[in-house]
Motif scaffolding. Structure first.
Motif, mmCIF file in Angstrom:
data_model
loop_
_atom_site.group_PDB
_atom_site.id
_atom_site.type_symbol
_atom_site.label_atom_id
_atom_site.label_comp_id
_atom_site.label_asym_id
_atom_site.label_seq_id
_atom_site.Cartn_x
_atom_site.Cartn_y
_atom_site.Cartn_z
ATOM 1 N N THR A 20 7.057 -37.990 6.750
ATOM 2 C CA THR A 20 7.508 -39.271 7.244
ATOM 3 C C THR A 20 6.287 -39.728 8.070
ATOM 4 O OG1 THR A 20 9.023 -40.843 8.342
ATOM 5 C CG2 THR A 20 8.841 -38.575 9.170
ATOM 6 N N ALA A 21 6.241 -41.216 8.176
ATOM 7 C CA ALA A 21 5.224 -41.698 8.881
ATOM 8 C C ALA A 21 5.821 -41.876 10.470
ATOM 9 C CB ALA A 21 4.455 -43.104 8.462
ATOM 10 N N ARG A 22 6.895 -41.447 10.527
ATOM 11 C CA ARG A 22 7.426 -41.746 11.856
ATOM 12 C C ARG A 22 7.550 -40.718 12.563
ATOM 13 N NH1 ARG A 22 12.212 -45.707 10.657
ATOM 14 N NH2 ARG A 22 13.124 -45.014 12.618
ATOM 15 N N GLY A 23 6.512 -40.776 13.635
ATOM 16 C CA GLY A 23 6.048 -39.485 14.518
ATOM 17 C C GLY A 23 6.652 -39.414 16.004
ATOM 18 N N THR A 47 4.648 -35.119 9.674
ATOM 19 C CA THR A 47 4.413 -36.475 9.919
ATOM 20 C C THR A 47 3.099 -36.996 9.156
ATOM 21 O OG1 THR A 47 5.110 -36.338 12.224
ATOM 22 C CG2 THR A 47 3.682 -38.198 11.663
ATOM 23 N N LYS A 48 3.205 -37.843 8.159
ATOM 24 C CA LYS A 48 1.989 -38.545 7.581
ATOM 25 C C LYS A 48 1.025 -39.126 8.365
ATOM 26 C CE LYS A 48 4.858 -39.751 3.594
ATOM 27 N NZ LYS A 48 5.533 -40.955 3.067
ATOM 28 N N PRO A 49 -0.413 -39.163 8.002
ATOM 29 C CA PRO A 49 -0.870 -38.202 7.221
ATOM 30 C C PRO A 49 -0.873 -36.697 7.447
ATOM 31 C CG PRO A 49 -2.549 -39.316 8.359
ATOM 32 C CD PRO A 49 -1.414 -39.685 8.740
ATOM 33 N N PHE A 50 -1.018 -36.101 6.482
ATOM 34 C CA PHE A 50 -1.070 -34.474 6.684
ATOM 35 C C PHE A 50 -1.991 -33.814 5.726
ATOM 36 C CE2 PHE A 50 2.652 -35.729 3.739
ATOM 37 C CZ PHE A 50 2.183 -34.888 2.373
ATOM 38 N N SER A 88 -3.013 -28.114 3.288
ATOM 39 C CA SER A 88 -2.907 -26.696 3.571
ATOM 40 C C SER A 88 -1.787 -26.423 4.773
ATOM 41 C CB SER A 88 -4.231 -26.392 4.064
ATOM 42 O OG SER A 88 -4.603 -27.233 5.323
ATOM 43 N N GLU A 89 -1.703 -27.562 5.722
ATOM 44 C CA GLU A 89 -0.755 -27.405 6.810
ATOM 45 C C GLU A 89 0.747 -27.646 6.017
ATOM 46 O OE1 GLU A 89 1.415 -29.744 10.549
ATOM 47 O OE2 GLU A 89 -0.426 -30.745 9.456
ATOM 48 N N LEU A 90 1.091 -28.368 5.076
ATOM 49 C CA LEU A 90 2.243 -28.599 4.375
ATOM 50 C C LEU A 90 2.625 -27.167 3.615
ATOM 51 C CD1 LEU A 90 4.523 -30.222 3.520
ATOM 52 C CD2 LEU A 90 3.140 -31.029 1.522
ATOM 53 N N VAL A 91 1.515 -26.594 2.993
ATOM 54 C CA VAL A 91 2.194 -25.412 2.277
ATOM 55 C C VAL A 91 2.345 -24.217 3.040
ATOM 56 C CG1 VAL A 91 0.836 -23.589 0.725
ATOM 57 C CG2 VAL A 91 0.638 -25.992 0.241
ATOM 58 N N ALA A 92 1.372 -24.305 4.216
ATOM 59 C CA ALA A 92 1.879 -23.419 5.400
ATOM 60 C C ALA A 92 3.224 -23.572 5.877
ATOM 61 C CB ALA A 92 1.091 -23.229 6.387
ATOM 62 N N ARG A 93 3.680 -24.723 6.090
ATOM 63 C CA ARG A 93 5.112 -24.979 6.400
ATOM 64 C C ARG A 93 6.004 -24.741 5.475
ATOM 65 N NH1 ARG A 93 5.877 -28.220 11.190
ATOM 66 N NH2 ARG A 93 3.861 -28.664 12.008
ATOM 67 N N MET A 94 5.827 -24.939 4.332
ATOM 68 C CA MET A 94 6.724 -24.591 3.398
ATOM 69 C C MET A 94 7.071 -23.205 3.286
ATOM 70 S SD MET A 94 5.436 -27.266 0.425
ATOM 71 C CE MET A 94 6.247 -26.937 -0.927
#
Length: 231
Positions: A83-86, A104-107, A110-116
């Motif tokens: 989400t863009a809501r931070g 939070t967007k923008p992301f 590499s961070e997203l994959v690590a969190r997944m």
């Protein structure tokens, strides 16, 4: 076996970007454009993780997450919200309805994959790498090899996939229909009795005389790895 990810995103450019990059990382990705479509996809595809936008048409990401958490078959599926809501209040609200993480967007990818992967390590550790371990059973996806204690276990490809699915969530009862979908695929017609036959072959390969059977049969429900088994 790759983790199956359902991306729920109404902006096509973002969903296609996610599908492309997550596919490169080894995930199997499907896409839904709204919450109603996502609920149908969850029932049909049984994803290992849902990656959803907060702002969705028809059904919001918050409401979709709430529905997933109240369903008997969906309550354990991990959810990451995009989400863009931070604002802190929004993050807390997302976590309160059952989201496992919040990006939070923008992301960065590499961070997203690590969190997944971090979420999968907590919720389904067997999906986070090439080697899955349960008690004295070790399954190596890359080498297609299974060992129990100090001996090799020789499995056919179907029995290997069955064991892989069961090891992803020890203790969880998989119905015969769910095992058919995950092992044989939704587009292949296989009689439900076939699951019992291959479970029998898997047991025969895993268990020598005197070994405790790590597979539990749940009458009228299906099969699970016995969470009380310690090897």
């Amino acid at each position: 076996m790759c983790a199956k990810v359902l991306v729920v995103e109404d902006e096509e450019a973002i969903s296609q970007l996610l599908a492309y990059n997550l596919g490169k990382e080894g995930f199997t990705v499907s896409i839904s454009a709204d919450g109603d479509e996502a609920m149908i996809a969850v029932d049909e595809e049984k994803p290992d993780l849902v990656l959803m936008d907060w702002m969705l048409p028809n059904v919001s990401g918050i409401e979709l997450c709430r529905r997933l958490r109240t369903g008997n078959d969906t309550r354990d599926i991990p959810v990451i919200m995009l989400t863009a809501r931070g604002e802190e209040e929004d993050r807390v609200r997302g976590l309160d309805v059952g989201a496992d993480d919040y990006v939070t967007k923008p992301f960065s990818m590499s961070e997203l994959v690590a969190r997944m992967r971090a979420v999968l390590r907590r919720t389904a550790p067997a999906l986070a790498g090439d080697v899955a371990t349960f008690a004295d059973i070790v399954l190596d996806r890359q080498l297609c090899r299974v060992r129990r204690s100090s001996r090799d276990v020789h499995l056919g490809p179907t029995e290997f996939r069955l064991l892989d699915v069961l090891m992803q969530r020890p203790g969880r009862v998989f119905s015969r229909e769910q095992l058919l979908d995950r092992v044989w695929g939704q587009d292949v017609y296989v009689e439900i009795r076939t699951v019992d036959v291959h479970i029998g072959r898997l047991r025969k390969a895993l268990n020598r005389r005197g070994d405790r059977d790590p597979i539990r049969t749940v009458r009228s429900s299906g099969y699970a790895l016995d969470e009380t088994y310690t090897g």
